[in-house]
Design a protein around this motif. Sequence first.
Motif: not given
Length: 168
Positions: A82-99
């Motif tokens: 259920x945490x694929x979104x977490x994985x995608x965020x921290x992999x840089x897939x979603x283009x969010x900044x590290x912060x």
Amino acid sequence: MTEAHLNFSVQQSFRDAMASCAAGVHVITTDGEAGRYGITMTAVTPVTDEPPTVMLCINQKSSIIPILSANQYLCINVLSAQQQDVAEHFAGITKLSPEERFEYHIWHRGETGQLQVEGALAHLHGKVTAQHQVGTHYVFYVDIMEIKAYHSSEPALVYFRRHFGSLA
């Protein structure tokens, strides 16, 4: 064929072969004087249970290297399906900044002060005790100091053939 072409061919063949190995998905977080950072990883391997030790292999170009080397402390978050979104965020897939990556999820702190994401299957808090370079990667050895394993029926998040999936 040139040597560079042969090396690329071997590298690509190796990457393709490794993509055929299903692996658990983790988010590694570190917070300290050098700053806060997190990355998604599959190259997380237990070494021994006496004392509990884990090995992380991280590309030398990764932005976490100087931060982790300075902070020394980290949390290995074992992600659920259920945490694929977490994985995608921290992999840089979603283009969010590290912060920004830390703003989209609920976090708690373990006894070592490291951030752990709510809903993970397990949290392993530890300290880097050794590191060395092998080819393009750094290998970090982490002594585990705090373990929280949750008994959940939730399947694990895995990465297989360059895609996320689940494993019951």
